[in-house]
Motif scaffolding. Sequence first.
Motif, PDB file in Angstrom:
ATOM      1  N   ILE A 143      -3.148  -4.715  -4.854  1.00 33.89           N
ATOM      2  CA  ILE A 143      -3.635  -4.277  -4.543  1.00 33.89           C
ATOM      3  C   ILE A 143      -4.763  -4.014  -5.520  1.00 33.89           C
ATOM      4  O   ILE A 143      -4.806  -4.788  -7.473  1.00 33.89           O
ATOM      5  CB  ILE A 143      -3.267  -2.594  -5.314  1.00 33.89           C
ATOM      6  CG1 ILE A 143      -2.642  -2.068  -4.216  1.00 33.89           C
ATOM      7  CG2 ILE A 143      -4.355  -1.114  -5.748  1.00 33.89           C
ATOM      8  CD1 ILE A 143      -1.246  -0.681  -4.981  1.00 33.89           C
ATOM      9  N   ALA A 144      -6.087  -4.319  -5.050  1.00 34.05           N
ATOM     10  CA  ALA A 144      -7.082  -5.026  -5.866  1.00 34.05           C
ATOM     11  C   ALA A 144      -7.671  -3.570  -7.069  1.00 34.05           C
ATOM     12  O   ALA A 144      -7.971  -4.127  -7.903  1.00 34.05           O
ATOM     13  CB  ALA A 144      -8.289  -5.434  -4.968  1.00 34.05           C
ATOM     14  N   TYR A 156      -6.308   7.022  -4.837  1.00 34.95           N
ATOM     15  CA  TYR A 156      -6.741   6.083  -3.652  1.00 34.95           C
ATOM     16  C   TYR A 156      -6.649   4.340  -3.904  1.00 34.95           C
ATOM     17  O   TYR A 156      -6.301   3.925  -5.112  1.00 34.95           O
ATOM     18  CB  TYR A 156      -8.597   6.236  -3.548  1.00 34.95           C
ATOM     19  CG  TYR A 156      -9.300   5.452  -4.482  1.00 34.95           C
ATOM     20  CD1 TYR A 156     -10.059   3.905  -4.504  1.00 34.95           C
ATOM     21  CD2 TYR A 156      -9.926   6.241  -6.208  1.00 34.95           C
ATOM     22  CE1 TYR A 156     -10.617   3.874  -5.815  1.00 34.95           C
ATOM     23  CE2 TYR A 156     -10.390   5.353  -6.988  1.00 34.95           C
ATOM     24  CZ  TYR A 156     -11.057   4.788  -6.698  1.00 34.95           C
ATOM     25  OH  TYR A 156     -11.106   3.787  -7.574  1.00 34.95           O
ATOM     26  N   SER A 157      -6.596   3.432  -2.874  1.00 37.32           N
ATOM     27  CA  SER A 157      -6.486   2.253  -3.261  1.00 37.32           C
ATOM     28  C   SER A 157      -6.896   1.208  -2.774  1.00 37.32           C
ATOM     29  O   SER A 157      -7.251   1.894  -1.234  1.00 37.32           O
ATOM     30  CB  SER A 157      -4.535   2.278  -3.276  1.00 37.32           C
ATOM     31  OG  SER A 157      -4.729   2.492  -4.350  1.00 37.32           O
ATOM     32  N   VAL A 158      -7.168   0.129  -3.177  1.00 39.26           N
ATOM     33  CA  VAL A 158      -8.270  -0.817  -2.163  1.00 39.26           C
ATOM     34  C   VAL A 158      -7.400  -1.846  -2.066  1.00 39.26           C
ATOM     35  O   VAL A 158      -6.732  -2.736  -2.694  1.00 39.26           O
ATOM     36  CB  VAL A 158      -9.241  -1.534  -2.264  1.00 39.26           C
ATOM     37  CG1 VAL A 158     -10.126  -2.114  -1.464  1.00 39.26           C
ATOM     38  CG2 VAL A 158     -10.274  -0.424  -2.417  1.00 39.26           C
ATOM     39  N   PHE A 159      -6.593  -2.149  -0.456  1.00 38.35           N
ATOM     40  CA  PHE A 159      -5.032  -3.203  -0.770  1.00 38.35           C
ATOM     41  C   PHE A 159      -5.678  -4.468  -0.142  1.00 38.35           C
ATOM     42  O   PHE A 159      -6.207  -3.916   0.665  1.00 38.35           O
ATOM     43  CB  PHE A 159      -4.204  -2.481  -0.357  1.00 38.35           C
ATOM     44  CG  PHE A 159      -3.194  -3.373   0.208  1.00 38.35           C
ATOM     45  CD1 PHE A 159      -2.091  -3.509  -0.630  1.00 38.35           C
ATOM     46  CD2 PHE A 159      -2.511  -4.065   1.670  1.00 38.35           C
ATOM     47  CE1 PHE A 159      -0.679  -4.444  -0.366  1.00 38.35           C
ATOM     48  CE2 PHE A 159      -1.643  -4.406   1.587  1.00 38.35           C
ATOM     49  CZ  PHE A 159      -0.456  -4.850   1.024  1.00 38.35           C
ATOM     50  N   LEU A 160      -5.390  -5.600  -0.272  1.00 38.97           N
ATOM     51  CA  LEU A 160      -5.270  -7.406  -0.054  1.00 38.97           C
ATOM     52  C   LEU A 160      -4.262  -7.034   0.840  1.00 38.97           C
ATOM     53  O   LEU A 160      -3.169  -7.453   0.247  1.00 38.97           O
ATOM     54  CB  LEU A 160      -5.579  -7.711  -1.244  1.00 38.97           C
ATOM     55  CG  LEU A 160      -7.464  -7.384  -1.772  1.00 38.97           C
ATOM     56  CD1 LEU A 160      -6.907  -8.574  -2.553  1.00 38.97           C
ATOM     57  CD2 LEU A 160      -8.731  -7.708  -1.361  1.00 38.97           C
ATOM     58  N   PRO A 161      -4.066  -7.019   2.266  1.00 35.19           N
ATOM     59  CA  PRO A 161      -3.129  -7.679   3.046  1.00 35.19           C
ATOM     60  C   PRO A 161      -2.725  -9.010   2.804  1.00 35.19           C
ATOM     61  O   PRO A 161      -1.133  -9.688   2.829  1.00 35.19           O
ATOM     62  CB  PRO A 161      -3.568  -7.222   4.297  1.00 35.19           C
ATOM     63  CG  PRO A 161      -4.132  -6.473   3.945  1.00 35.19           C
ATOM     64  CD  PRO A 161      -5.256  -6.480   2.949  1.00 35.19           C
ATOM     65  N   LYS A 162      -3.969  -9.290   2.720  1.00 35.58           N
ATOM     66  CA  LYS A 162      -2.992 -11.544   3.082  1.00 35.58           C
ATOM     67  C   LYS A 162      -2.788 -12.076   1.781  1.00 35.58           C
ATOM     68  O   LYS A 162      -1.679 -12.332   1.451  1.00 35.58           O
ATOM     69  CB  LYS A 162      -4.529 -11.660   2.103  1.00 35.58           C
ATOM     70  CG  LYS A 162      -4.706 -13.965   2.657  1.00 35.58           C
ATOM     71  CD  LYS A 162      -5.974 -14.797   2.770  1.00 35.58           C
ATOM     72  CE  LYS A 162      -5.544 -15.974   3.138  1.00 35.58           C
ATOM     73  NZ  LYS A 162      -7.186 -16.284   2.778  1.00 35.58           N
ATOM     74  N   MET A 189       0.696  -1.210   0.177  1.00 34.09           N
ATOM     75  CA  MET A 189       0.317   0.184   0.021  1.00 34.09           C
ATOM     76  C   MET A 189       0.945   1.002  -0.178  1.00 34.09           C
ATOM     77  O   MET A 189       1.583   1.377   0.640  1.00 34.09           O
ATOM     78  CB  MET A 189      -0.631  -0.139   1.390  1.00 34.09           C
ATOM     79  CG  MET A 189      -1.936   1.152   1.453  1.00 34.09           C
ATOM     80  SD  MET A 189      -3.268   0.701   0.239  1.00 34.09           S
ATOM     81  CE  MET A 189      -4.339   2.141   0.481  1.00 34.09           C
ATOM     82  N   PRO A 190       0.429   2.367  -0.919  1.00 33.65           N
ATOM     83  CA  PRO A 190       1.595   3.772  -0.509  1.00 33.65           C
ATOM     84  C   PRO A 190       1.419   4.043   0.235  1.00 33.65           C
ATOM     85  O   PRO A 190       0.505   4.446   0.843  1.00 33.65           O
ATOM     86  CB  PRO A 190       1.281   4.128  -2.002  1.00 33.65           C
ATOM     87  CG  PRO A 190       0.444   3.772  -2.893  1.00 33.65           C
ATOM     88  CD  PRO A 190      -0.261   2.379  -2.133  1.00 33.65           C
TER      89      PRO A 190
END
Length: 288
Positions: A277-278, A267-273, A169-170
């Motif tokens: 970046i989705a 903006y970003s939507v990030f998937l930690p698992k 994630m930025p």
Amino acid sequence: MTPPRPAALPTLPALLVGSLAGLWRRPAAPPLQDGLSRHFAVAGIDPKHAASYCRLFDFRHSRLPLSYFYLLAQRAQLALMLDRRFPHAIPGLIHTGNDLRLHAVPRMDFGLTIAVSLGPQASTGKAPTLTFGFEMSQLGRCVLSGSSEYRLPKSRRLTPSLHIEPEKMPASLPALAWSFEPSQIRRYALLSGDYNPIHLSSLLARRLGFRGAIAHGMYSVARATACIEAETARPLLAISATFQYPIHLPARAIFGCEVVDATHGSYSVFLPKEQRIAVKGLWQAALA
């Protein structure tokens, strides 16, 4: 030349029946060379439906949020896909990108005209893509324009790579924890009318190359729009989205919004698992 008289925008039940029938459609002709275009008319915007949409995403700065208009644009796109000349099955088309720009806030009690067109088929790497352009007008004035990109499902199965670098994630984006639950996606499907089986059926989603059912791309964009408006205390005038990795249900994600200046940001939507970046995009807010 006199512009074509717009047809009434079909209701969701009629579109859903037609799209399910499209499960068995197979290309009967080479890709279209000159595209398709149609004009549709809608009598107005249902205030109760718009209010339900705002409650679902907790919009507080817009009675008609920018992302809401995609619900009308999507109906027009689906109606165009049901044209006999459209050679692809509708269920399973993968939504890969979107752009929306509001030029003027329309009145709910006045009719809208929606012009939608299909551009020439293109390719992104090995994946054929389709791009739909749309424009909404009221009283002869354009109030919204945008585009949507889809990847054809037959090219969705990908060979796993052993060299995929994890993304981060930025660091400049303030983080907010999100969850994606099947119940949320069912609520959005009911409200939007988007019953694409890849969002609701793990079995059918797996047949198209996914691990299971995935979240709607525009569900993420609507949540992003609401969060950005809450952060800036201003309604959005434009937002773009690139859907670059599927959000398999259930999921945990991190949403980040960066304000570049008073009216612009990303903006970003990030998937930690998955360390991916989705969804990512840019946005523009109204002036104070």
